[in-house]
Write a protein that holds these residues in place. Structure first.
Motif, PDB file in Angstrom:
ATOM      1  N   MET A 121     -30.008 -43.405   3.519  1.00 33.48           N
ATOM      2  CA  MET A 121     -29.271 -44.501   3.268  1.00 33.48           C
ATOM      3  C   MET A 121     -27.722 -44.208   3.416  1.00 33.48           C
ATOM      4  O   MET A 121     -27.170 -43.161   2.817  1.00 33.48           O
ATOM      5  CB  MET A 121     -29.569 -45.299   2.020  1.00 33.48           C
ATOM      6  CG  MET A 121     -28.872 -46.445   1.602  1.00 33.48           C
ATOM      7  SD  MET A 121     -29.521 -47.226   0.135  1.00 33.48           S
ATOM      8  CE  MET A 121     -31.000 -47.730   0.597  1.00 33.48           C
ATOM      9  N   ILE A 122     -27.186 -45.376   3.730  1.00 32.95           N
ATOM     10  CA  ILE A 122     -25.240 -45.110   3.865  1.00 32.95           C
ATOM     11  C   ILE A 122     -24.936 -45.834   2.635  1.00 32.95           C
ATOM     12  O   ILE A 122     -25.431 -47.025   2.403  1.00 32.95           O
ATOM     13  CB  ILE A 122     -25.132 -45.922   4.883  1.00 32.95           C
ATOM     14  CG1 ILE A 122     -25.730 -45.229   6.329  1.00 32.95           C
ATOM     15  CG2 ILE A 122     -23.372 -46.340   4.979  1.00 32.95           C
ATOM     16  CD1 ILE A 122     -25.301 -45.927   7.551  1.00 32.95           C
ATOM     17  N   TYR A 123     -24.112 -45.175   1.941  1.00 35.27           N
ATOM     18  CA  TYR A 123     -23.444 -45.709   0.900  1.00 35.27           C
ATOM     19  C   TYR A 123     -21.971 -45.943   0.979  1.00 35.27           C
ATOM     20  O   TYR A 123     -21.321 -45.036   1.688  1.00 35.27           O
ATOM     21  CB  TYR A 123     -23.519 -44.867  -0.335  1.00 35.27           C
ATOM     22  CG  TYR A 123     -25.023 -44.574  -0.719  1.00 35.27           C
ATOM     23  CD1 TYR A 123     -25.596 -45.448  -1.715  1.00 35.27           C
ATOM     24  CD2 TYR A 123     -25.853 -43.529  -0.274  1.00 35.27           C
ATOM     25  CE1 TYR A 123     -26.856 -45.292  -1.972  1.00 35.27           C
ATOM     26  CE2 TYR A 123     -26.885 -43.274  -0.568  1.00 35.27           C
ATOM     27  CZ  TYR A 123     -27.807 -44.154  -1.444  1.00 35.27           C
ATOM     28  OH  TYR A 123     -29.010 -44.055  -1.845  1.00 35.27           O
ATOM     29  N   GLY A 124     -21.314 -46.910   0.646  1.00 35.22           N
ATOM     30  CA  GLY A 124     -19.846 -47.148   0.706  1.00 35.22           C
ATOM     31  C   GLY A 124     -19.484 -46.563  -0.701  1.00 35.22           C
ATOM     32  O   GLY A 124     -20.049 -46.632  -1.659  1.00 35.22           O
ATOM     33  N   LEU A 125     -18.289 -45.711  -0.649  1.00 33.00           N
ATOM     34  CA  LEU A 125     -17.795 -44.932  -1.766  1.00 33.00           C
ATOM     35  C   LEU A 125     -16.494 -45.601  -2.195  1.00 33.00           C
ATOM     36  O   LEU A 125     -15.414 -45.479  -0.998  1.00 33.00           O
ATOM     37  CB  LEU A 125     -17.683 -43.319  -1.660  1.00 33.00           C
ATOM     38  CG  LEU A 125     -16.800 -42.580  -2.795  1.00 33.00           C
ATOM     39  CD1 LEU A 125     -17.557 -42.696  -4.008  1.00 33.00           C
ATOM     40  CD2 LEU A 125     -16.637 -41.384  -1.986  1.00 33.00           C
ATOM     41  N   ALA A 151     -32.846 -40.290  -5.529  1.00 33.61           N
ATOM     42  CA  ALA A 151     -34.057 -41.129  -5.029  1.00 33.61           C
ATOM     43  C   ALA A 151     -33.821 -41.229  -3.422  1.00 33.61           C
ATOM     44  O   ALA A 151     -34.770 -41.798  -2.893  1.00 33.61           O
ATOM     45  CB  ALA A 151     -33.855 -42.762  -5.573  1.00 33.61           C
ATOM     46  N   ASP A 152     -32.817 -40.559  -2.788  1.00 29.15           N
ATOM     47  CA  ASP A 152     -32.634 -40.694  -1.321  1.00 29.15           C
ATOM     48  C   ASP A 152     -32.609 -39.418  -0.825  1.00 29.15           C
ATOM     49  O   ASP A 152     -32.219 -38.143  -1.349  1.00 29.15           O
ATOM     50  CB  ASP A 152     -31.204 -41.256  -1.260  1.00 29.15           C
ATOM     51  CG  ASP A 152     -30.824 -41.795   0.242  1.00 29.15           C
ATOM     52  OD1 ASP A 152     -31.486 -41.195   1.093  1.00 29.15           O
ATOM     53  OD2 ASP A 152     -29.835 -42.605   0.304  1.00 29.15           O
ATOM     54  N   LYS A 153     -33.341 -39.108   0.207  1.00 28.69           N
ATOM     55  CA  LYS A 153     -33.745 -37.825   0.964  1.00 28.69           C
ATOM     56  C   LYS A 153     -32.532 -37.379   1.657  1.00 28.69           C
ATOM     57  O   LYS A 153     -32.342 -36.055   1.834  1.00 28.69           O
ATOM     58  CB  LYS A 153     -34.792 -37.897   1.921  1.00 28.69           C
ATOM     59  CG  LYS A 153     -36.372 -37.854   0.788  1.00 28.69           C
ATOM     60  CD  LYS A 153     -37.403 -37.913   1.789  1.00 28.69           C
ATOM     61  CE  LYS A 153     -38.661 -38.255   0.869  1.00 28.69           C
ATOM     62  NZ  LYS A 153     -39.926 -38.338   1.765  1.00 28.69           N
ATOM     63  N   ALA A 154     -31.941 -38.185   2.177  1.00 28.97           N
ATOM     64  CA  ALA A 154     -30.376 -37.911   3.029  1.00 28.97           C
ATOM     65  C   ALA A 154     -29.391 -38.952   2.926  1.00 28.97           C
ATOM     66  O   ALA A 154     -29.123 -39.708   3.891  1.00 28.97           O
ATOM     67  CB  ALA A 154     -30.986 -37.904   4.589  1.00 28.97           C
TER      68      ALA A 154
END
Length: 148
Positions: A1-5, A79-82
């Motif tokens: 998943m893509i996360y904004g930081l 919870a996120d693999k990549a």
């Protein structure tokens, strides 16, 4: 998943105040304890534009001492693999990385992740009621700017 930081910190090169990751439906928003914030001498701009907006009706933080941010990030990312974490400012990545270090030579256990630094701007945002300089809203706006 893509996360904004996004992170808020006490002026250029200053101490971390808050950190947020927004992956759409999955979000993490951390703010330091009131005691830690009170011990900081806030820059005038930060006192006016950041501190009053740390907790909002639609952006309620998990309040933790700074030394517990790494464990909270670990629990969130497991919870996120990549995971792919995207920031638009180098200090945001620096603060994230510092949170992952828990002792000399030790870091929290996280999945392999990718970091990206993009020269983009999250604002102006199409998101209704976005509050600039709140780490969670800024992370949401960044992710929205990149993924729609």
């Amino acid at each position: 998943m893509i996360y904004g930081l996004d992170c808020e910190f006490n002026g250029f090169g200053g101490e971390l105040i808050s950190l947020a990751l927004s992956g759409g439906a999955r979000e993490l928003y951390l703010v330091r304890t009131e005691a830690e914030l009170n011990a900081m001498v806030a820059h005038e701009w930060v006192a006016e534009h950041v501190l009053p907006f740390l907790s909002l009706a639609d952006a309620r933080p998990k309040v933790l001492p700074l030394d517990q941010f790494g464990r909270a990030i670990q629990a969130f990312l497991m919870a996120d693999k990549a995971p792919v974490i995207i920031a638009d400012w180098p200090e945001d990545l620096m603060h994230l990385m510092q949170c992952l270090i828990i002792a000399p030579g030790q870091m929290v256990k996280i999945p392999d992740l990718s970091l990206r630094l993009l020269q983009t701007s999250a604002y102006p945002s199409e998101i209704t009621d976005a509050v600039q300089h709140n780490a969670l809203w800024d992370a949401r706006a960044l992710r929205h700017a990149l993924t729609g």
